[in-house]
Design a protein around this motif. Structure first.
Motif, PDB file in Angstrom:
ATOM      1  N   ASP A   1       0.815  -1.221   0.000  1.00 33.39           N
ATOM      2  CA  ASP A   1       0.000   0.000   0.000  1.00 33.39           C
ATOM      3  C   ASP A   1       0.845   1.265   0.000  1.00 33.39           C
ATOM      4  OD1 ASP A   1      -2.160  -1.648   0.141  1.00 33.39           O
ATOM      5  OD2 ASP A   1      -3.081  -0.665   1.864  1.00 33.39           O
TER       6      ASP A   1
ATOM      7  N   HIS B   1      -3.363   1.898   3.503  1.00 34.92           N
ATOM      8  CA  HIS B   1      -2.938   3.217   3.043  1.00 34.92           C
ATOM      9  C   HIS B   1      -3.889   4.301   3.555  1.00 34.92           C
ATOM     10  CE1 HIS B   1      -1.653   5.839  -0.654  1.00 34.92           C
ATOM     11  NE2 HIS B   1      -1.220   6.323   0.488  1.00 34.92           N
TER      12      HIS B   1
ATOM     13  N   ASN C   1      -8.629   8.725  -2.214  1.00 36.41           N
ATOM     14  CA  ASN C   1      -8.246   7.488  -2.894  1.00 36.41           C
ATOM     15  C   ASN C   1      -6.816   7.123  -2.544  1.00 36.41           C
ATOM     16  OD1 ASN C   1     -10.285   8.838  -5.128  1.00 36.41           O
ATOM     17  ND2 ASN C   1     -10.491   6.624  -4.951  1.00 36.41           N
ATOM     18  N   GLY C   2      -6.603   5.848  -2.270  1.00 33.31           N
ATOM     19  CA  GLY C   2      -5.270   5.337  -1.990  1.00 33.31           C
ATOM     20  C   GLY C   2      -5.092   3.975  -2.621  1.00 33.31           C
ATOM     21  N   LEU C   3      -3.983   3.298  -2.270  1.00 39.92           N
ATOM     22  CA  LEU C   3      -3.681   1.999  -2.874  1.00 39.92           C
ATOM     23  C   LEU C   3      -4.319   0.840  -2.132  1.00 39.92           C
ATOM     24  CD1 LEU C   3       0.079   2.400  -3.864  1.00 39.92           C
ATOM     25  CD2 LEU C   3      -1.962   2.818  -5.238  1.00 39.92           C
TER      26      LEU C   3
ATOM     27  N   THR D   1       0.823   8.636  -4.253  1.00 43.08           N
ATOM     28  CA  THR D   1      -0.261   7.703  -4.571  1.00 43.08           C
ATOM     29  C   THR D   1      -1.510   7.978  -3.747  1.00 43.08           C
ATOM     30  OG1 THR D   1       0.744   6.110  -3.042  1.00 43.08           O
ATOM     31  CG2 THR D   1       1.241   5.845  -5.376  1.00 43.08           C
TER      32      THR D   1
ATOM     33  N   PRO E   1      -4.248   5.081  -7.602  1.00 43.84           N
ATOM     34  CA  PRO E   1      -4.998   4.878  -6.356  1.00 43.84           C
ATOM     35  C   PRO E   1      -6.496   4.753  -6.635  1.00 43.84           C
ATOM     36  CG  PRO E   1      -4.326   7.184  -6.546  1.00 43.84           C
ATOM     37  CD  PRO E   1      -3.756   6.472  -7.734  1.00 43.84           C
TER      38      PRO E   1
END
Length: 680
Positions: free
Chosen positions: A86, A440, A434-436, A419, A389
């Motif tokens: 992440d 995250h 938004n993330g991975l 990211t 992401p």
């Protein structure tokens, strides 16, 4: 000026999968080089590189950190990075700052997801690579099997330059030495294998070697470094950082064999814009004009904004004037620092090849190029490629009045983490982050809390779209009489579907002044209002052509508002007759899993309305499944993948296109739509 030259600098990124011991190794190297008086520990919260509050609480790396040490006449800069999939963007962002990427492999687990992705990214970026097998004294490990797996996954150019011995209690050198005992293979065999690999790139050395002459260090350094530059050699070294086994030998290898900034492959700088850009050649020479790249920005509660940069040419001196990119604006650097974890040691100058930092300059941002010559205004670094992401949460502040604070806080986090993204969705009116993956975003929310901002979260709404499948005609007469001047406008129009992704077209085919020309823009304005508001479920309309072909007006009562309203409701009338459908976002997915999990993954994706597009077998017993699936079905996919693969799986996804949803989904979404009552 520092006491060392550019040729004496080594820049190394320490990366790898979580729990491989990267931070413990970094602390061990600092202690072995006497850069610190006490060996740091992540468990005790005393690590030099894991110094942030969140890192001490979680007892693992979350951010990148820069440390330095002096060893064997060289200045070694190390960048310690997190190992969670992440958080891989944090490691990737540091690639432009180094010549060598050293990936740490856990001897118990072998090659893992992040190991693979970091080494692939380093190769794609034309960086030298090295592999450090750590935790070699752990019980019941197959070190020979680990080396075989590394070579199977990354190629037979991966060769040991030292080997573990005495059951992981020591290491024995095998580059310049062929005597001794090893736990893995014969020292003499490893010595021969690596010399055979190196001398291939030097004809003169090969002749002597084939003639029976053993090369010494002076003869080997240049071809060894060249082999690393060309990816012809990826040295493997063995350590047990916890017990300081192989740590001094690792430092020796970095100082003696790893490339300096002058020897390493150049970073891909470009000059110019668009089609006119071309490669830009620079020199790691302190006497040339300054060229530095900002690879990290962080907000420190005590020193404010801190920009960390690598000088590629020239020198960044304290109290000097520099230009940021092509802004033409000159700023004063003030103090420049060397970093030792959280400590900032002021320096007179940061020379070419070195890494430094500057504080309290709000105008500097991540990926900025700092220079002091207008001839370099258009010079920039080729952009890095980061995972997209796609894991999202909708956030709302808990405290009233924090609505204004949230955008500023999220914007700062976006700059610190390449990211992490956020936006305010125009359709759903939600603030979406938004993330991975789940971890995250959990860490992002923790960082917000530590900065004084509490938020509530929920899954974000899916950004559906609306369109039509057929042609249809619509009509509306708007007539209003309220005493005095009234309102009158009548519109006839047709709607037609466009190709997916074509957007919207408005066509005026009115003849004979049925609708006077000055009112046509008002008709279009009314139509566009519904484009944003939606017709069947409140989502934006796309891929529609609207043709206005007839209407009526009144010489006194016709006004813009009348034709705007008539256009809006004529469009709605036609849209509802033209077989309206809801479109959903479809994502491309690449899911990397152990071969044994392929059947489970393909079956699971098929059950999520996914379309399997192929499977590729990868080295090291892994496979990659390629598929397309509706975003609504795979929003929370990471946690499901983790449970199926025991944490060994990873995936990337990006938006592909929009497709019609199944009728039952459309009915459910449309049933939830409650349009605002409007007064005609």
């Amino acid at each position: 000026m520092p006491s060392y030259s550019t040729a004496e600098i080594r820049n190394v990124l320490i990366a790898g999968h979580g729990a491989s011991g990267k931070t413990t190794l970094t602390d061990a190297m600092l202690f072995a080089a006497k850069a610190v008086t006490r060996k740091g520990s992540t468990a005790e919260g005393s690590s030099v590189s894991d110094f942030e509050k969140e890192e001490k609480e979680h007892k693992h790396s979350i951010y990148s950190s820069v440390v330095h040490l002096d060893h064997a006449g060289t200045r070694i800069n190390l960048i310690d990075t997190p190992g969670s999939p992440d958080l891989i963007g944090v490691a990737l962002a540091c690639l432009p700052a180094v010549e060598t990427v050293a990936v740490v492999v856990n001897a118990q687990n072998g090659v893992e997801v992040v190991t693979r992705r970091i080494l692939e990214a380093a190769r794609d970026r034309n960086l030298c690579r090295a592999i450090i097998v750590n935790k070699i004294d752990m019980p019941e490990i197959d070190l020979e099997g680990v080396v075989s797996q590394i070579q199977e996954v990354f190629g037979h150019e991966c060769l040991p330059i030292n080997l573990p011995s005495q059951q992981g209690k020591a290491v024995v050198e095998c580059l310049l030495n062929k005597e001794g005992q090893s736990d893995v293979s014969s020292v003499a065999g490893a010595h021969t294998a690596i010399l055979d690999q190196i001398v291939e790139l030097d004809e003169g050395l090969m002749e002597k070697y084939l003639g029976g002459e053993e090369p010494n260090y002076e003869a080997l350094h240049a071809p060894f470094e060249k082999a690393m530059d060309e990816g012809h050699l990826v040295p493997i070294l063995f350590t047990d950082a916890k017990n300081n086994v192989g740590v001094s030998e690792l430092l020796d290898a970095i100082a003696r064999h790893f490339p300096s900034p002058i020897e390493g492959n150049p970073r891909p700088f470009l000059s110019g814009e668009g089609a006119n850009q071309k490669p830009f050649e620079y020199r790691n020479d302190p006497s040339k004009p300054l060229l530095a790249h900002v690879f990290k920005v962080t907000t420190d509660p005590f020193v404010g904004k801190l920009a960390v940069f690598r000088v590629h040419q020239g020198r960044a001196a304290g109290n000097s004037q520099v230009i940021i990119g092509h802004s033409k604006k000159t700023i004063k650097l003030g103090h420049v620092f060397h970093l030792q974890g959280k400590e900032h040691k002021e320096a007179d100058a940061i020379i070419a090849g070195d890494i430094g930092a500057v504080a309290k300059i709000e105008e500097i941002h991540t990926n900025d190029v700092l220079h002091d010559d207008h001839a370099l205004d258009s010079v920039h670094l080729k952009p890095l490629t980061f995972p997209t992401p796609m894991y999202g949460l909708a956030v709302t502040p808990k405290a009233r009045g924090d609505e204004q604070k949230i955008s500023g806080a999220l914007s700062k986090l976006t700059e610190e983490d390449p990211t992490f993204k956020w936006h305010q969705d125009r359709q759903t009116h939600e603030v979406v982050i938004n993330g991975l993956g789940e971890l995250h975003l959990r860490l992002i929310l923790e960082r917000l809390r530590n900065r004084g901002l509490q938020v509530d979260t929920k899954p974000p709404k899916i950004a559906y779209r609306e369109t039509i499948l057929n042609k249809a005609e619509g009509h509306h007469r708007h007539k209003k009489q309220t005493g005095g001047a009234g309102q009158f406008g009548e519109v006839f129009l047709r709607v037609e579907p466009l190709e997916r992704g074509k957007g919207f077209e408005f066509v005026d085919e009115v003849f004979g002044g049925a609708i006077p020309g000055q009112y046509i823009p008002a008709v279009e304005k009314g139509v566009r209002e519904l484009l944003d508001q939606g017709v069947i479920a409140g989502y934006p309309v796309q891929d529609v052509r609207v043709i206005v072909y007839d209407g009526k007006h009144h010489p006194v009562d016709s006004k813009e508002i009348a034709f705007k309203t008539a256009g809006k409701y004529a469009f709605k009338d036609a849209f509802l007759k033209a077989k309206p459908v809801l479109l959903e976002p479809i994502v491309n997915m690449e899911v990397t899993v152990p071969e044994t999990n392929v059947g489970s993954i393909t079956g699971d994706l098929s059950g999520k309305r996914g379309r399997i597009q192929g499977t590729d077998i990868l080295p090291g017993g892994m496979a990659q499944v390629k598929a397309q699936a509706p975003l609504a079905e795979v929003m929370q996919y990471q946690s499901q993948l983790k449970s199926v693969t025991g944490g060994q799986g990873s995936f990337v996804m990006e938006l592909s296109h929009y497709d019609p949803v199944p009728p039952q989904v459309q009915q459910q979404v449309a049933a939830q739509y409650q349009p605002k009552a409007e007064e005609e």
